[in-house]
Design an enzyme around this catalytic site. Sequence first.
Site, PDB file in Angstrom:
ATOM      1  N   GLY A  55       0.765  -1.238   0.000  1.00 43.27           N
ATOM      2  CA  GLY A  55       0.000   0.000   0.000  1.00 43.27           C
ATOM      3  C   GLY A  55       0.799   1.294   0.000  1.00 43.27           C
ATOM      4  O   GLY A  55       0.332   2.306  -0.501  1.00 43.27           O
ATOM      5  N   GLU A 110       4.013   4.059   6.149  1.00 40.02           N
ATOM      6  CA  GLU A 110       2.806   3.231   6.009  1.00 40.02           C
ATOM      7  C   GLU A 110       1.759   3.942   5.161  1.00 40.02           C
ATOM      8  O   GLU A 110       1.703   5.175   5.139  1.00 40.02           O
ATOM      9  CB  GLU A 110       2.187   3.023   7.384  1.00 40.02           C
ATOM     10  N   ASP A 111       0.874   3.167   4.543  1.00 41.71           N
ATOM     11  CA  ASP A 111      -0.235   3.749   3.774  1.00 41.71           C
ATOM     12  C   ASP A 111      -1.338   4.232   4.696  1.00 41.71           C
ATOM     13  O   ASP A 111      -1.807   5.358   4.605  1.00 41.71           O
ATOM     14  CB  ASP A 111      -0.782   2.750   2.741  1.00 41.71           C
ATOM     15  N   ASP A 114      -5.236   1.621  10.528  1.00 39.84           N
ATOM     16  CA  ASP A 114      -6.660   1.340  10.752  1.00 39.84           C
ATOM     17  C   ASP A 114      -6.795   0.855  12.202  1.00 39.84           C
ATOM     18  O   ASP A 114      -6.918   1.665  13.119  1.00 39.84           O
ATOM     19  CB  ASP A 114      -7.090   0.314   9.699  1.00 39.84           C
ATOM     20  N   PHE A 163     -14.206   2.515   4.176  1.00 41.41           N
ATOM     21  CA  PHE A 163     -13.227   1.824   3.356  1.00 41.41           C
ATOM     22  C   PHE A 163     -12.796   2.738   2.211  1.00 41.41           C
ATOM     23  O   PHE A 163     -13.629   3.251   1.475  1.00 41.41           O
ATOM     24  CB  PHE A 163     -13.799   0.511   2.800  1.00 41.41           C
TER      25      PHE A 163
HETATM   26  P1  IMP Z   1      -4.284  -2.183  10.514  1.00 47.12           P
HETATM   27  O1  IMP Z   1      -3.289  -3.250  10.827  1.00 47.12           O
HETATM   28  O2  IMP Z   1      -5.683  -2.583  10.921  1.00 47.12           O
HETATM   29  O3  IMP Z   1      -3.915  -0.813  11.035  1.00 47.12           O
HETATM   30  O4  IMP Z   1      -4.416  -2.117   8.959  1.00 47.12           O
HETATM   31  C1  IMP Z   1      -3.427  -1.661   8.144  1.00 47.12           C
HETATM   32  C2  IMP Z   1      -3.530  -2.251   6.742  1.00 47.12           C
HETATM   33  O5  IMP Z   1      -4.870  -2.616   6.377  1.00 47.12           O
HETATM   34  C3  IMP Z   1      -3.135  -1.182   5.776  1.00 47.12           C
HETATM   35  O6  IMP Z   1      -1.752  -1.202   5.555  1.00 47.12           O
HETATM   36  C4  IMP Z   1      -3.947  -1.524   4.541  1.00 47.12           C
HETATM   37  O7  IMP Z   1      -3.268  -2.445   3.736  1.00 47.12           O
HETATM   38  C5  IMP Z   1      -5.205  -2.168   5.086  1.00 47.12           C
HETATM   39  N1  IMP Z   1      -6.318  -1.192   5.189  1.00 47.12           N
HETATM   40  C6  IMP Z   1      -6.832  -0.644   6.309  1.00 47.12           C
HETATM   41  N2  IMP Z   1      -7.854   0.192   6.043  1.00 47.12           N
HETATM   42  C7  IMP Z   1      -7.979   0.169   4.686  1.00 47.12           C
HETATM   43  C8  IMP Z   1      -8.884   0.847   3.760  1.00 47.12           C
HETATM   44  O8  IMP Z   1      -9.772   1.641   4.132  1.00 47.12           O
HETATM   45  N3  IMP Z   1      -8.683   0.573   2.446  1.00 47.12           N
HETATM   46  C9  IMP Z   1      -7.735  -0.297   1.981  1.00 47.12           C
HETATM   47  N4  IMP Z   1      -6.888  -0.945   2.803  1.00 47.12           N
HETATM   48  C10 IMP Z   1      -7.010  -0.713   4.144  1.00 47.12           C
END
Ligand code: IMP
Length: 189
Positions: A55, A110-111, A114, A163
């Site tokens: 991402g 990081e992208d 979440d 999303f």
């Molecule tokens: P976390 O571990 O829950 O913080 O999620 C991080 C990863 O989930 C990111 O690096 C993304 O690849 C994916 N992600 C989280 N939210 C989104 C979204 O809204 N769209 C697309 N990918 C997401």
Amino acid sequence: MDTSIIIPEGFPYAGNNLEEIISPDSVQQRVGEIGREISGMYQGKVPIIIGVLNGAFLFMADLVRHLDIQFEVDFIKIDSYGDGTKSSGTVRLLKDISADITDRDVIVVEDIVDTGLSLKFLKHRMEEASPKSLRFATFLYKPDVASTELEIDWTGFSIEDRFVVGYGLDLKQIYRGLPGIYAVNEEGK
Ligand code: IMP
């Protein structure tokens, strides 16, 4: 509202459209600001900038072009979403970093943060190698979802819990090349 992009059959949210929530111009402006801040903070240093695949590839590529310091790059690949649209609750390491980061200034790019699970995983992985300093930049941040104790040094934009795709972020691997950030408009069907 942008009604021109309709999610195709076979993908989550098929038939709904994408709504632009951050324009391509705003994306570029904010990335420039973060780049200038990082440059100011790391004058005379040579940090290793670690992009989190897949991402963060566009954010990373744009960000480094705004740096006026010397730096190295490396990448790590992890997966917490699979092809779904919700965190699976576990993080898998798909490709580790290659560089030796011991005693180095490290910036992880990081992208999106979440739940924050990926960020916690990355922090643990980096700290194992005893870097001299460790900072995190994320392009997007969902404050309603993320746990509060996360330490993030640079955030592009805080967004609501929807999303989103574009600027590296995907929906089952598509839409990564869109230059802005788009949310699935679930009422737009
Ligand atoms: P976390 O571990 O829950 O913080 O999620 C991080 C990863 O989930 C990111 O690096 C993304 O690849 C994916 N992600 C989280 N939210 C989104 C979204 O809204 N769209 C697309 N990918 C997401």
